[in-house]
Write an enzyme that holds these catalytic residues in place. Structure first.
Site, PDB file in Angstrom:
ATOM      1  N   GLU A  34       0.878  -1.159   0.033  1.00 26.91           N
ATOM      2  CA  GLU A  34      -0.153  -0.033  -0.010  1.00 26.91           C
ATOM      3  C   GLU A  34       0.777   1.156   0.032  1.00 26.91           C
ATOM      4  O   GLU A  34       2.125   1.205   0.287  1.00 26.91           O
ATOM      5  CB  GLU A  34      -0.895  -0.067   1.220  1.00 26.91           C
ATOM      6  CG  GLU A  34      -1.716   1.040   1.628  1.00 26.91           C
ATOM      7  CD  GLU A  34      -2.809   1.310   0.393  1.00 26.91           C
ATOM      8  OE1 GLU A  34      -2.508   1.401  -0.708  1.00 26.91           O
ATOM      9  OE2 GLU A  34      -4.012   1.546   0.934  1.00 26.91           O
ATOM     10  N   ASP A  35       0.196   2.448  -0.478  1.00 29.18           N
ATOM     11  CA  ASP A  35       1.229   3.661  -0.407  1.00 29.18           C
ATOM     12  C   ASP A  35       1.240   4.460   0.951  1.00 29.18           C
ATOM     13  O   ASP A  35       2.460   4.434   1.384  1.00 29.18           O
ATOM     14  CB  ASP A  35       0.626   4.496  -1.676  1.00 29.18           C
ATOM     15  CG  ASP A  35      -0.799   4.892  -1.463  1.00 29.18           C
ATOM     16  OD1 ASP A  35      -1.437   4.376  -0.535  1.00 29.18           O
ATOM     17  OD2 ASP A  35      -1.359   5.782  -2.129  1.00 29.18           O
TER      18      ASP A  35
ATOM     19  N   ASP B 180      -3.006   5.567   7.131  1.00 32.27           N
ATOM     20  CA  ASP B 180      -3.053   6.461   8.123  1.00 32.27           C
ATOM     21  C   ASP B 180      -4.329   6.066   9.062  1.00 32.27           C
ATOM     22  O   ASP B 180      -3.773   5.453  10.121  1.00 32.27           O
ATOM     23  CB  ASP B 180      -3.376   7.860   7.542  1.00 32.27           C
ATOM     24  CG  ASP B 180      -4.392   7.932   6.460  1.00 32.27           C
ATOM     25  OD1 ASP B 180      -5.363   6.982   6.276  1.00 32.27           O
ATOM     26  OD2 ASP B 180      -4.620   9.061   5.842  1.00 32.27           O
TER      27      ASP B 180
ATOM     28  N   PHE C 187      -0.278  16.881   4.235  1.00 32.56           N
ATOM     29  CA  PHE C 187      -0.911  16.134   2.987  1.00 32.56           C
ATOM     30  C   PHE C 187       0.178  15.929   2.221  1.00 32.56           C
ATOM     31  O   PHE C 187       0.705  16.742   1.457  1.00 32.56           O
ATOM     32  CB  PHE C 187      -2.045  17.068   2.438  1.00 32.56           C
ATOM     33  CG  PHE C 187      -2.748  16.274   1.542  1.00 32.56           C
ATOM     34  CD1 PHE C 187      -3.926  15.475   1.822  1.00 32.56           C
ATOM     35  CD2 PHE C 187      -2.537  16.340   0.042  1.00 32.56           C
ATOM     36  CE1 PHE C 187      -4.800  14.790   0.963  1.00 32.56           C
ATOM     37  CE2 PHE C 187      -3.345  15.591  -0.883  1.00 32.56           C
ATOM     38  CZ  PHE C 187      -4.304  14.851  -0.374  1.00 32.56           C
TER      39      PHE C 187
ATOM     40  N   ARG D  17       0.660  11.854  -9.086  1.00 36.34           N
ATOM     41  CA  ARG D  17       1.026  10.540  -8.649  1.00 36.34           C
ATOM     42  C   ARG D  17       2.487  10.230  -9.224  1.00 36.34           C
ATOM     43  O   ARG D  17       3.533   9.430  -8.634  1.00 36.34           O
ATOM     44  CB  ARG D  17       0.180   9.404  -9.041  1.00 36.34           C
ATOM     45  CG  ARG D  17      -1.058   9.224  -8.500  1.00 36.34           C
ATOM     46  CD  ARG D  17      -2.003   8.046  -9.060  1.00 36.34           C
ATOM     47  NE  ARG D  17      -3.352   8.217  -8.741  1.00 36.34           N
ATOM     48  CZ  ARG D  17      -3.964   7.788  -7.622  1.00 36.34           C
ATOM     49  NH1 ARG D  17      -3.010   7.319  -6.667  1.00 36.34           N
ATOM     50  NH2 ARG D  17      -5.021   7.927  -7.454  1.00 36.34           N
TER      51      ARG D  17
END
Length: 175
Positions: A99-100, A103, A152, A165
């Site tokens: 997964e990137d 959180d 962010f 991306r």
């Protein structure tokens, strides 16, 4: 590379990412002790990390992909479902989810529980970014690239409104 804007601050460089991925590949190779592994990419964000990571793992690998979607009203988090499910069985196999970013952990909690019901031999989670301070679900990232606390972030697969991306590093969008 796309030109950076004044509201983008470098958090992790491309060189730092590649160095850490090579280290993760060695850790994962050692963890699975020569056994084959099914590596599952969580689309869309995980694709760049996944591509580089699988090349650094020195094991017999089978690759597959999942994509999750949340169906709710407005901005409320809704029920998670697969918009793309695995194409192979994972019963009795070693499985590594890639997964990137993890959180709050809600998506990964859903995915780990769902895949665990399919009776893999072992199930592990790798994430490029672990924002464990934001965790709301009890999810452990077994192999992480970087612990990041705030901001962010975009780049290296992570997006803002489907943009950024392709950036080769990790950047924070700042006001």
């Amino acid at each position: 590379m796309k030109e950076l804007t004044p509201n983008m601050k470098v958090v992790v460089s491309a060189e730092e990412i590649q160095k850490r991925i090579d280290e993760l590949g060695a850790e994962i190779t050692e963890h699975f002790q020569g056994e084959p592994v099914t590596v599952v990419c969580v689309l869309k964000g995980g694709f760049l990390f996944f591509a580089d990571l699988v090349r650094s793992i020195k094991l017999d690998l089978e690759l597959d992909f999942v994509r999750l979607a949340s169906y709710g009203k407005g901005t409320e988090s809704g029920e998670l479902v697969f918009s793309k499910d695995l194409e192979t069985s994972i019963k009795g196999k070693n499985v590594l989810i890639v997964e990137d970013i993890v959180d709050t952990g809600h998506s990964m909690d859903f995915l780990l529980r769902t895949l665990d019901e399919r009776n893999p031999k072992r199930l592990a989670l790798a994430a490029l970014v672990d924002k464990h301070e934001r965790r709301e679900a009890d999810v452990k990232v077994d192999f992480y690239g970087f612990h990041l606390a705030e901001g962010f972030i975009i780049g290296y697969g992570m997006d803002f409104a489907e943009k950024y991306r392709e950036l080769d590093g990790i950047y924070e969008l700042v006001d």
